[in-house]
Design an enzyme around this catalytic site. Structure first.
Site, PDB file in Angstrom:
ATOM      1  N   GLY B 108       0.814  -1.215   0.000  1.00 39.38           N
ATOM      2  CA  GLY B 108       0.000   0.000   0.000  1.00 39.38           C
ATOM      3  C   GLY B 108       0.841   1.255   0.000  1.00 39.38           C
ATOM      4  O   GLY B 108       0.330   2.346  -0.200  1.00 39.38           O
ATOM      5  N   LYS B 109       2.140   1.110   0.263  1.00 42.63           N
ATOM      6  CA  LYS B 109       3.068   2.255   0.289  1.00 42.63           C
ATOM      7  C   LYS B 109       2.493   3.415   1.100  1.00 42.63           C
ATOM      8  O   LYS B 109       2.578   4.580   0.718  1.00 42.63           O
ATOM      9  CB  LYS B 109       3.442   2.666  -1.127  1.00 42.63           C
ATOM     10  CG  LYS B 109       4.110   1.486  -1.875  1.00 42.63           C
ATOM     11  CD  LYS B 109       4.666   1.822  -3.221  1.00 42.63           C
ATOM     12  CE  LYS B 109       5.379   0.633  -3.849  1.00 42.63           C
ATOM     13  NZ  LYS B 109       4.515  -0.506  -4.227  1.00 42.63           N
ATOM     14  N   ARG B 110       1.909   3.090   2.240  1.00 47.89           N
ATOM     15  CA  ARG B 110       1.287   4.101   3.077  1.00 47.89           C
ATOM     16  C   ARG B 110       2.351   4.991   3.721  1.00 47.89           C
ATOM     17  O   ARG B 110       3.499   4.567   3.930  1.00 47.89           O
ATOM     18  CB  ARG B 110       0.419   3.445   4.156  1.00 47.89           C
ATOM     19  CG  ARG B 110      -0.767   2.658   3.593  1.00 47.89           C
ATOM     20  CD  ARG B 110      -1.696   3.551   2.781  1.00 47.89           C
ATOM     21  NE  ARG B 110      -2.985   2.923   2.516  1.00 47.89           N
ATOM     22  CZ  ARG B 110      -3.366   2.433   1.336  1.00 47.89           C
ATOM     23  NH1 ARG B 110      -2.565   2.458   0.296  1.00 47.89           N
ATOM     24  NH2 ARG B 110      -4.580   1.926   1.191  1.00 47.89           N
TER      25      ARG B 110
END
Lengths: 302, 302
Positions: B108-110
């Site tokens: 999700g590369k949050r």
């Protein structure tokens, strides 16, 4: 076809308001008459009920502040935390905000390689029935991770330039061999990439996030990046004040909006507004939004 | 209590497999016997039906590859694109993968400021019934945006260091005044932050993403970052090959997994596997996963 950034600048002028109202439902800060605190003892079993309370809270908030702001900014993390019902609440919140003619800046800080960035743009900017008008993104992957968010000129993206948190300095302040710092190079990069997406107002659909908590940097970046519109977070709960953010606007008081989330959403918890009582949280939020709007306009008129 | 990174390293050794299988449901690549193409003519009206097809596709895929891999990596964008039903499909996919004893790396590369990063960690790593074991994150906000993902030592985070896309160079290759490039400084930063989270295997719960498409950088980063485990994307569809990724492992063949998504998910579309036919997409995926597993083990044994 009207550029996103022109829609935004026009709505700001119509409402004479340079604020952006974050919609950040910190569950533990919601009034008890909206969310029964015991539901939080088992967040997962009660996701649906909690999400319904959040939606009600947001709708009342939106009703109360819709004439005070051009744009609302739901922070996705607080909806994602409520699982699938939380995402449903997010979409319904966006739908409600659109029905009140507000622009939506979806705060997801999405980022990925080109083909996946395109999927994110399609997820949030391109749905036909309900969609955000703009989204926050993280620029670390470079140009091919940014362009998919700019394909539709009616939509915009706000890329992180200088964030408002204390650790912003860790990587953003590293010094380059040409004397600039990383955030300055990111700024120049955003201005260049955004130069193909400039609307009639002179600003680009590729905007930037620059924290109110770093006023010196804000002033310097404003001077350098003439066509980059700013979202300025960090006002209120994070410590930035009205005088700090003046430098983020151009000489005509344009080119920026200042975000407050907790300071407006949960104004009813502040001493200043506690005469409203928790049940009138929306009225307290309206008073806080109006005060912030006026403070910013006043400081710009000085 | 077992550190995430030890769980991962142990499962890799049990299965003798250093691959990670991405679960990236590009809708236009799904077999017609799983997803009727006409549903894509109105994505929004058909979200529920499409999400059900994606779940079926993922479950068959997981059945076919579960003994071939330690870990699966759903790319959130492709689920978010299907709205609320897509998020439900994501959670059900994770639940199914857990039932097959696979570790989950949620892609999700949050990234956000500390209080919001914490909400993301709670969203995806801390739900009681189903949760991912690890998540990809973007390090641009610095330490206080990373630490919330490391609080629970049974969970891990993979921070972007050197991404696999062509534009990775735009910001990641900027030269610092001490001679390093930005990505090298990010690597040193990740190693330092991760030094408090090192498991028995010698690697940290704070891992890094380093693209297979930059083999020179991969080799150099491996030499510098002794305690940082790598996820290496970009194998297959993006152009990285087995020889390119050898340098990402330590001398004992540990410290990394190599991801392939499209190359395994949609192997049935490749000439090499088209004798299986579209209806046997899962068998084709298994064959592609086995081939990749063996190629990597072979290159490490050379």
């Amino acid at each position: 076809m009207k550029y996103f950034i022109d829609q935004l600048q026009q709505k700001i002028e119509e409402k004479n308001s340079r604020i952006c109202v974050g919609l950040d439902p910190h569950l533990e800060l919601l009034p008890e008459n909206v969310l029964a605190p015991e539901l939080l003892n088992d967040l997962e079993s009660n996701q649906k009920e909690i999400a319904a309370s959040v939606l009600k809270f947001n709708q009342n908030l939106i009703d109360a502040i819709s004439d005070m702001t051009a744009v609302v900014k739901p922070q996705m993390a607080f909806y994602e935390k409520l699982g699938v019902p939380g995402m449903d609440c997010l979409w319904q919140t966006m739908s409600y905000a659109k029905s009140k003619k507000l622009l939506i800046l979806l705060d997801g800080k999405r980022n990925d390689i080109g083909s996946t960035a395109k999927a994110y743009a399609e997820s949030y900017l391109e749905q036909k029935n309900i969609a955000a008008d703009s989204i926050t993104i993280n620029p670390y992957l470079g140009k091919d991770g940014v362009l998919p968010f700019l394909e539709n000129k009616e939509k915009g993206a706000f890329a992180l330039l200088r964030t408002s948190n204390p650790s912003a300095v860790d990587l953003q302040d590293l010094k380059l061999d040409d004397g600039r710092k990383v955030y300055q190079a990111v700024g120049a990069f955003l201005q260049e990439v955004g130069s193909n997406y400039i609307g009639e107002c002179g600003y680009s659909n590729l905007a930037a996030v620059v924290g109110a908590t770093y006023p010196k940097e804000l002033k310097e970046i404003r001077a350098q990046l003439k066509s980059v519109f700013f979202l300025i977070p960090g006002f209120g709960a994070q410590g930035g004040g009205a005088a700090d953010i003046k430098a983020g606007f151009d000489k005509n008081g344009r080119g920026a909006v200042v975000n407050s989330s907790r300071g407006i959403n949960f104004a009813y918890r502040k001493e200043e507004y506690n005469n409203f009582g928790a049940e009138n949280y929306a009225k307290a939020a309206r008073a806080a939004a109006e005060k912030m709007k006026n403070e910013i306009n006043d400081v710009l008129n000085q």
